[in-house]
Design a protein around this motif. Structure first.
Motif: not given
Length: 70
Positions: A10-17, A19-22, A27-28, A35-37
């Motif tokens: 769980g710690i590894i999954v959250v740590a990898l997710a 940066p993607h979610a932030s 961007n907002k 979203y990005r182009r």
């Protein structure tokens, strides 16, 4: 037992997710949309510049109706 690996997993999954979610939140705050182009290819960069020139917003894609008649 096998379930002892679940907290570490769980710690590894959250740590990898994180940066993607932030990236959406950053961007907002910076760009104004969530979203990005991708501008990896030269053609994509030209389309970005074209949309920014025609509409003032590179994320609002329009067709031929955005080109003013002379």
């Amino acid at each position: 037992m096998w379930f002892e690996i679940l907290p570490s997993f769980g710690i590894i999954v959250v740590a990898l997710a994180v940066p993607h979610a932030s990236a959406y939140v950053i961007n907002k705050l910076v760009v104004g949309n969530m979203y990005r182009r991708g501008m990896y290819k030269y053609q994509d960069r030209l389309q970005y510049l074209r949309d920014r020139r025609l509409t003032g917003n590179p994320y609002k894609v329009q067709g031929l109706e955005a080109i003013p008649d002379k």
